[in-house]
Write a protein that holds these residues in place. Structure first.
Motif, mmCIF file in Angstrom:
data_model
loop_
_atom_site.group_PDB
_atom_site.id
_atom_site.type_symbol
_atom_site.label_atom_id
_atom_site.label_comp_id
_atom_site.label_asym_id
_atom_site.label_seq_id
_atom_site.Cartn_x
_atom_site.Cartn_y
_atom_site.Cartn_z
ATOM 1 N N ALA A 81 -54.279 26.721 -18.556
ATOM 2 C CA ALA A 81 -55.354 27.709 -17.874
ATOM 3 C C ALA A 81 -56.011 27.016 -16.740
ATOM 4 O O ALA A 81 -56.293 28.056 -15.617
ATOM 5 C CB ALA A 81 -56.306 27.963 -18.948
ATOM 6 N N VAL A 82 -56.269 25.765 -16.461
ATOM 7 C CA VAL A 82 -56.883 25.242 -15.240
ATOM 8 C C VAL A 82 -55.869 25.357 -14.153
ATOM 9 O O VAL A 82 -56.361 25.708 -12.862
ATOM 10 C CB VAL A 82 -57.552 24.025 -15.652
ATOM 11 N N ASP A 85 -55.806 29.102 -12.850
ATOM 12 C CA ASP A 85 -56.853 29.566 -12.140
ATOM 13 C C ASP A 85 -56.899 28.871 -10.919
ATOM 14 O O ASP A 85 -57.357 29.528 -9.961
ATOM 15 C CB ASP A 85 -58.395 29.113 -13.061
ATOM 16 N N ARG A 86 -56.658 27.589 -10.707
ATOM 17 C CA ARG A 86 -56.620 26.852 -9.379
ATOM 18 C C ARG A 86 -55.826 27.800 -8.447
ATOM 19 O O ARG A 86 -55.927 28.126 -7.209
ATOM 20 C CB ARG A 86 -56.147 25.562 -9.497
ATOM 21 N N MET A 88 -54.578 30.829 -8.565
ATOM 22 C CA MET A 88 -54.833 32.249 -8.310
ATOM 23 C C MET A 88 -56.108 32.236 -7.225
ATOM 24 O O MET A 88 -56.085 33.101 -6.199
ATOM 25 C CB MET A 88 -55.365 32.723 -9.696
ATOM 26 N N SER A 89 -56.841 31.210 -7.301
ATOM 27 C CA SER A 89 -57.846 31.044 -6.330
ATOM 28 C C SER A 89 -57.481 30.711 -5.017
ATOM 29 O O SER A 89 -58.002 31.404 -4.011
ATOM 30 C CB SER A 89 -58.914 30.160 -6.731
ATOM 31 N N SER A 133 -48.478 34.792 -17.848
ATOM 32 C CA SER A 133 -49.362 33.350 -18.818
ATOM 33 C C SER A 133 -49.387 33.799 -20.327
ATOM 34 O O SER A 133 -49.867 34.919 -20.788
ATOM 35 C CB SER A 133 -50.488 33.518 -17.995
ATOM 36 N N SER A 138 -56.737 32.177 -20.394
ATOM 37 C CA SER A 138 -56.713 32.113 -19.004
ATOM 38 C C SER A 138 -57.157 33.343 -18.172
ATOM 39 O O SER A 138 -57.229 34.406 -18.949
ATOM 40 C CB SER A 138 -55.044 32.065 -18.427
ATOM 41 N N THR A 139 -57.967 33.336 -17.036
ATOM 42 C CA THR A 139 -58.160 34.267 -16.361
ATOM 43 C C THR A 139 -57.627 35.411 -15.832
ATOM 44 O O THR A 139 -57.963 36.314 -15.567
ATOM 45 C CB THR A 139 -59.224 33.712 -15.043
ATOM 46 N N LEU A 145 -54.006 39.224 -10.396
ATOM 47 C CA LEU A 145 -54.090 38.422 -8.878
ATOM 48 C C LEU A 145 -53.813 39.574 -7.953
ATOM 49 O O LEU A 145 -54.721 39.661 -6.855
ATOM 50 C CB LEU A 145 -53.348 37.080 -8.796
#
Length: 227
Positions: A81-82, A85-86, A88-89, A133, A138-139, A145
């Motif tokens: 998940a981290v 997220d990274r 995607m950001s 995912s 997860s976001t 995205l």
């Protein structure tokens, strides 16, 4: 007696390099260990996917025990998940940060280049994002995205629609279509890497821009189907 002392000193000398090596090996801080695990996880998830990667393998490559991975992330799902997220950001930041021009056609070029730049520089990250995912916490996924990027584009597109007399309420739909076109082309280019990046961007903008330029105010279907 001298022989015993010599033997004793020799024994201590043999131990010194090992002790020195142990003392010289600096222990990672918690932050450093976390980053190491993220880097290893990112590489393995890109190569094998979520299901094909195990906590055991992540721990082994990091030179730690499984409990260390659980301590930092709560398990494979948390680590994944981290990583997602990274990535995607990072991609969202690259795309939105690239939209600086005033002319709509140049904005299209900047958006296309930003996505292709990300694919080229962060190939592992893109491999991870384009997979759906499996992690509920997860976001989001690559699809969500793309929705975030399209939201950024629709504001710009809405202004362009207003200036040309089109229905600005349709801007979100056109933004999704444009961004989706670039994203899917990017997935294809990831595998073939031909033609060159600049040429891919030029053709994407050619299709998008000339399609928008000749846009009908009230498009009609030409086939028999009407519903």
């Amino acid at each position: 007696m001298a022989t015993e002392d010599s033997s004793s000193d020799s024994g201590r000398d043999k131990d010194r390099p090992a002790r020195a090596t142990r003392r010289g090996r600096r222990r990672m801080t918690g932050t450093e260990r976390r980053e190491q695990l993220l880097d290893i996880g990112r590489t393995l998830f890109a190569e094998r996917g979520f299901e094909g990667t195990s906590v055991e393998e992540i721990a082994a490559k990091a030179g730690v025990s499984k409990p260390v991975v659980y301590e930092h992330f709560g398990g494979k799902e948390g680590l994944y998940a981290v990583v997602v997220d990274r990535e995607m950001s990072r991609l969202l930041s690259m795309v939105t940060g690239a939209l600086t021009a005033g002319h709509p056609r140049e904005l299209l070029e900047q958006a296309a280049f930003a996505l292709l730049d990300y694919i080229e520089r962060y190939t592992d990250g893109f491999h991870i994002l384009v997979r759906d995912s499996p992690v509920a916490q997860s976001t989001g996924t690559f699809a969500s995205l793309i929705g975030d990027i399209a939201t950024q584009v629709e504001d710009i597109l809405g202004l362009e629609f207003k200036s040309r007399g089109y229905d600005a309420k349709l801007a979100p739909m056109y933004a999704q279509a444009l961004v989706g076109m670039v994203a899917l082309t990017g997935q294809w280019w990831l595998n073939v890497r031909k033609p060159k990046k600049a040429e891919v961007a030029a053709h994407l903008v050619n299709l998008a821009w000339h399609g928008l330029q000749g846009l009908e105010h009230h498009p009609k279907l030409v086939g028999r189907r009407r519903d």
